[in-house]
Design a protein around this motif. Sequence first.
Motif, short mmCIF file in Angstrom:
data_model
loop_
_atom_site.label_atom_id
_atom_site.label_comp_id
_atom_site.label_asym_id
_atom_site.label_seq_id
_atom_site.Cartn_x
_atom_site.Cartn_y
_atom_site.Cartn_z
N ARG A 61 0.96 -1.32 -0.04
CA ARG A 61 0.04 -0.13 0.16
C ARG A 61 0.82 1.25 0.01
N GLN A 62 0.40 2.44 -0.28
CA GLN A 62 1.11 3.66 -0.22
C GLN A 62 0.07 4.74 0.49
N PRO A 63 0.87 5.59 1.04
CA PRO A 63 0.01 6.50 1.87
C PRO A 63 -0.72 7.53 0.97
N GLU A 64 -1.98 7.71 1.09
CA GLU A 64 -2.78 8.47 0.26
C GLU A 64 -3.68 9.68 1.00
N ARG A 65 -4.30 9.34 1.89
CA ARG A 65 -5.24 10.15 2.30
C ARG A 65 -4.39 11.20 3.10
N ALA A 66 -4.97 12.41 3.24
CA ALA A 66 -4.40 13.50 4.08
C ALA A 66 -3.93 13.21 5.51
N SER A 67 -4.62 12.33 6.21
CA SER A 67 -4.16 11.88 7.44
C SER A 67 -2.89 10.88 7.51
N SER A 68 -2.84 10.10 6.25
CA SER A 68 -1.53 9.27 6.19
C SER A 68 -0.31 9.81 5.85
N LEU A 69 -0.63 10.95 4.78
CA LEU A 69 0.42 11.87 4.61
C LEU A 69 1.02 12.80 5.45
N SER A 70 0.12 13.17 6.53
CA SER A 70 0.64 13.82 7.54
C SER A 70 1.44 13.01 8.62
N ALA A 71 0.87 11.60 8.60
CA ALA A 71 1.73 10.73 9.35
C ALA A 71 3.11 10.49 8.94
N VAL A 72 3.23 10.43 7.27
CA VAL A 72 4.65 10.36 6.98
C VAL A 72 5.54 11.51 7.17
N ARG A 73 4.95 12.75 7.33
CA ARG A 73 5.69 13.91 7.99
C ARG A 73 6.48 13.87 9.13
#
Length: 299
Positions: A50-62
């Motif tokens: 899987r890849q991060p796509e949702r806004a919450s997931s992208l925030s988690a990557v930061r």
Amino acid sequence: MSSGITTFAAALRSAIEASGLSLDRIQARLQARGVSVSVTALSYWQSGKRQPERASSLSAVRVLEELLSIPAGALLGLLPPPRPRGSSSRRNLRTADQPLTFPREELQALLEQVGAPDALDLRHQLKLVGLHDQCDIAPDGGQRAVTARAVFQADADGQDRWLLVYAQGDPDAEPPSLEALRNCSVGRTAASEHGLLVAELLFERAINRGETHLIEYSLANTGPPYPECRNTHYREFRRPVREYLLEIRFDEANTPRKCWQYSRTGLAEDRRELQLDTAGGVHAVALDFGPGVFGIEWD
């Protein structure tokens, strides 16, 4: 799998190995910073499933970049743009005499495959009186299964089947496995490459005008990873329904922080917050609803 996903997964895996932290410890440290990501999701990200796509997931990557002591943007810059959801998005409403969230032409092609080419234009002689959906969410946040109980009433004699139309929220996933559980059997089925499924549910006996019939069926997905459901489950009603009960059951390892029910009828929208019950589930009821969309989403 695209090269962007592969590069992101490899970079994340390398950073995790260099940190010496286990996924459990990373998940705990993210949680301490107010970021909710399951260990399963982290595992999928680093393996490329899987890849991060949702806004919450992208925030988690930061936050992950900071936690793993790598430069800001080192991981985010490797992610490709989110996959387009196209016309299957639940926000792309249509008029009441059309499918609400997917193109009429896509559905029409499937109806022809199951021998019902005129289904969208004929006056329907079978009325959906009540519907109960139980949606089970897996630990990774994907949809494990939906079990449905439906009650119909005949407006004409000889009604012996119902056409099920189901849109898979994740276009990359395989169509769910349809199983007839009570008072019906599965007839002809057809599925599109975009996750739309049409199937005949054949009644055990034909019912006549004024009679009712109860059926039960399930739609089960394979996993993990389970198909993405974008943190929502909903039904589209092209005609009014007397009662719709929607129940979402979450895995105890990954319960949401907040849940909302939402409805859309024409241009009108309604949204209200829901409370989880003691079993880690949530429900919402719509009475005399439709045409429109009714569902539950969660954070």
